[in-house]
Design a protein around this motif. Structure first.
Motif, PDB file in Angstrom:
ATOM      1  N   VAL A  59       0.850  -1.185   0.000  1.00 47.39           N
ATOM      2  CA  VAL A  59       0.000   0.000   0.000  1.00 47.39           C
ATOM      3  C   VAL A  59       0.892   1.244   0.000  1.00 47.39           C
ATOM      4  N   THR A  60       0.649   2.139  -0.940  1.00 45.52           N
ATOM      5  CA  THR A  60       1.424   3.379  -1.036  1.00 45.52           C
ATOM      6  C   THR A  60       0.893   4.393  -0.014  1.00 45.52           C
ATOM      7  N   GLU A  61       1.655   5.447   0.210  1.00 44.05           N
ATOM      8  CA  GLU A  61       1.212   6.520   1.119  1.00 44.05           C
ATOM      9  C   GLU A  61      -0.103   7.132   0.625  1.00 44.05           C
ATOM     10  N   GLU A  62      -0.208   7.321  -0.678  1.00 38.44           N
ATOM     11  CA  GLU A  62      -1.431   7.880  -1.268  1.00 38.44           C
ATOM     12  C   GLU A  62      -2.625   6.947  -1.019  1.00 38.44           C
ATOM     13  N   GLN A  63      -2.429   5.654  -1.218  1.00 33.95           N
ATOM     14  CA  GLN A  63      -3.501   4.695  -0.977  1.00 33.95           C
ATOM     15  C   GLN A  63      -3.848   4.625   0.507  1.00 33.95           C
ATOM     16  N   LEU A  64      -2.831   4.703   1.358  1.00 33.36           N
ATOM     17  CA  LEU A  64      -3.071   4.677   2.795  1.00 33.36           C
ATOM     18  C   LEU A  64      -3.929   5.868   3.220  1.00 33.36           C
ATOM     19  N   THR A  65      -3.641   7.028   2.680  1.00 27.02           N
ATOM     20  CA  THR A  65      -4.448   8.214   2.963  1.00 27.02           C
ATOM     21  C   THR A  65      -5.881   8.008   2.489  1.00 27.02           C
ATOM     22  N   SER A  66      -6.030   7.436   1.309  1.00 25.23           N
ATOM     23  CA  SER A  66      -7.358   7.155   0.762  1.00 25.23           C
ATOM     24  C   SER A  66      -8.106   6.141   1.623  1.00 25.23           C
ATOM     25  N   LEU A  67      -7.403   5.100   2.076  1.00 23.37           N
ATOM     26  CA  LEU A  67      -8.032   4.092   2.937  1.00 23.37           C
ATOM     27  C   LEU A  67      -8.466   4.690   4.273  1.00 23.37           C
ATOM     28  N   LYS A  68      -7.624   5.515   4.873  1.00 22.88           N
ATOM     29  CA  LYS A  68      -7.990   6.158   6.141  1.00 22.88           C
ATOM     30  C   LYS A  68      -9.239   7.011   5.969  1.00 22.88           C
ATOM     31  N   ARG A  69      -9.281   7.762   4.897  1.00 22.55           N
ATOM     32  CA  ARG A  69     -10.445   8.604   4.603  1.00 22.55           C
ATOM     33  C   ARG A  69     -11.689   7.731   4.397  1.00 22.55           C
ATOM     34  N   MET A  70     -11.530   6.660   3.640  1.00 18.60           N
ATOM     35  CA  MET A  70     -12.659   5.764   3.379  1.00 18.60           C
ATOM     36  C   MET A  70     -13.182   5.146   4.670  1.00 18.60           C
ATOM     37  N   HIS A  71     -12.263   4.655   5.528  1.00 18.66           N
ATOM     38  CA  HIS A  71     -12.697   4.048   6.789  1.00 18.66           C
ATOM     39  C   HIS A  71     -13.403   5.078   7.674  1.00 18.66           C
ATOM     40  N   SER A  72     -12.921   6.304   7.701  1.00 17.96           N
ATOM     41  CA  SER A  72     -13.580   7.360   8.484  1.00 17.96           C
ATOM     42  C   SER A  72     -14.984   7.644   7.963  1.00 17.96           C
ATOM     43  N   HIS A  73     -15.122   7.734   6.650  1.00 20.74           N
ATOM     44  CA  HIS A  73     -16.447   7.981   6.053  1.00 20.74           C
ATOM     45  C   HIS A  73     -17.376   6.800   6.322  1.00 20.74           C
ATOM     46  N   PHE A  74     -16.831   5.599   6.261  1.00 17.54           N
ATOM     47  CA  PHE A  74     -17.648   4.414   6.517  1.00 17.54           C
ATOM     48  C   PHE A  74     -18.210   4.462   7.936  1.00 17.54           C
ATOM     49  N   ILE A  75     -17.381   4.816   8.907  1.00 22.54           N
ATOM     50  CA  ILE A  75     -17.832   4.869  10.301  1.00 22.54           C
ATOM     51  C   ILE A  75     -18.805   6.028  10.514  1.00 22.54           C
ATOM     52  N   GLU A  76     -18.613   7.134   9.822  1.00 21.11           N
ATOM     53  CA  GLU A  76     -19.592   8.226   9.896  1.00 21.11           C
ATOM     54  C   GLU A  76     -20.959   7.744   9.415  1.00 21.11           C
ATOM     55  N   LYS A  77     -20.948   6.937   8.371  1.00 21.60           N
ATOM     56  CA  LYS A  77     -22.187   6.410   7.797  1.00 21.60           C
ATOM     57  C   LYS A  77     -22.768   5.290   8.660  1.00 21.60           C
ATOM     58  N   HIS A  78     -21.886   4.494   9.292  1.00 24.82           N
ATOM     59  CA  HIS A  78     -22.303   3.335  10.096  1.00 24.82           C
ATOM     60  C   HIS A  78     -21.659   3.404  11.488  1.00 24.82           C
ATOM     61  N   PRO A  79     -22.058   4.364  12.322  1.00 24.14           N
ATOM     62  CA  PRO A  79     -21.390   4.530  13.620  1.00 24.14           C
ATOM     63  C   PRO A  79     -21.484   3.313  14.540  1.00 24.14           C
ATOM     64  N   GLU A  80     -22.475   2.478  14.332  1.00 23.19           N
ATOM     65  CA  GLU A  80     -22.610   1.270  15.154  1.00 23.19           C
ATOM     66  C   GLU A  80     -21.455   0.293  14.940  1.00 23.19           C
ATOM     67  N   TRP A  81     -20.666   0.495  13.877  1.00 19.99           N
ATOM     68  CA  TRP A  81     -19.527  -0.376  13.580  1.00 19.99           C
ATOM     69  C   TRP A  81     -18.188   0.232  14.001  1.00 19.99           C
ATOM     70  N   ASN A  82     -18.234   1.363  14.683  1.00 20.87           N
ATOM     71  CA  ASN A  82     -17.003   1.975  15.178  1.00 20.87           C
ATOM     72  C   ASN A  82     -16.289   1.001  16.128  1.00 20.87           C
ATOM     73  N   GLN A  83     -15.020   0.786  15.894  1.00 14.97           N
ATOM     74  CA  GLN A  83     -14.186  -0.132  16.681  1.00 14.97           C
ATOM     75  C   GLN A  83     -14.608  -1.599  16.536  1.00 14.97           C
ATOM     76  N   ARG A  84     -15.399  -1.916  15.496  1.00 15.71           N
ATOM     77  CA  ARG A  84     -15.874  -3.289  15.310  1.00 15.71           C
ATOM     78  C   ARG A  84     -15.516  -3.864  13.940  1.00 15.71           C
ATOM     79  N   ILE A  85     -14.688  -3.155  13.175  1.00 15.03           N
ATOM     80  CA  ILE A  85     -14.238  -3.667  11.880  1.00 15.03           C
ATOM     81  C   ILE A  85     -12.722  -3.554  11.854  1.00 15.03           C
ATOM     82  N   GLU A  86     -12.078  -4.677  11.572  1.00 11.12           N
ATOM     83  CA  GLU A  86     -10.619  -4.700  11.473  1.00 11.12           C
ATOM     84  C   GLU A  86     -10.237  -5.254  10.112  1.00 11.12           C
TER      85      GLU A  86
END
Length: 103
Positions: A59-86
């Motif tokens: 994973v490149t730095e650019e992809q890592l930034t994209s993944l972090k952003r995606m995971h944050s947006h996912f949790i904003e959309k599905h807060p019940e899954w915060n700290q429950r997806i690895e």
């Protein structure tokens, strides 16, 4: 594609697979379930979802930034899954050489 007895889990995993693939510029080679969901001990109201993402390259730095952003947006959309997806991201080469090399 993964299918469980829980329709909501199936939808969550599909959404994650699509989001991960997009974040990695379609370098996702496979997404695997492990842990309680794979072993049949999953509790929908409290278990986490464990995923292994096999990627084409490190994973490149650019992809890592994209993944972090995606995971944050996912949790904003599905807060019940915060700290429950690895998700562990491992390159194909790491899977091929896991006994002799680290990645």
């Amino acid at each position: 594609m993964f299918t469980s007895e829980y329709p909501i889990i199936n939808a969550i995993v599909r959404e994650l697979a699509d989001n991960i693939s997009e974040s990695l510029n379609n370098e996702l080679q496979g997404l695997f379930i492990f842990g309680s969901l794979a072993l049949g001990d999953f509790q929908p109201d409290r278990s986490d979802i464990d995923l292994l993402a096999i990627v084409q390259h490190d994973v490149t730095e650019e992809q890592l930034t994209s993944l972090k952003r995606m995971h944050s947006h996912f949790i904003e959309k599905h807060p019940e899954w915060n700290q429950r997806i690895e998700v562990a991201y491992v390159p194909v080469e790491g899977m091929n050489n896991f006994n002799t090399q680290t990645c």
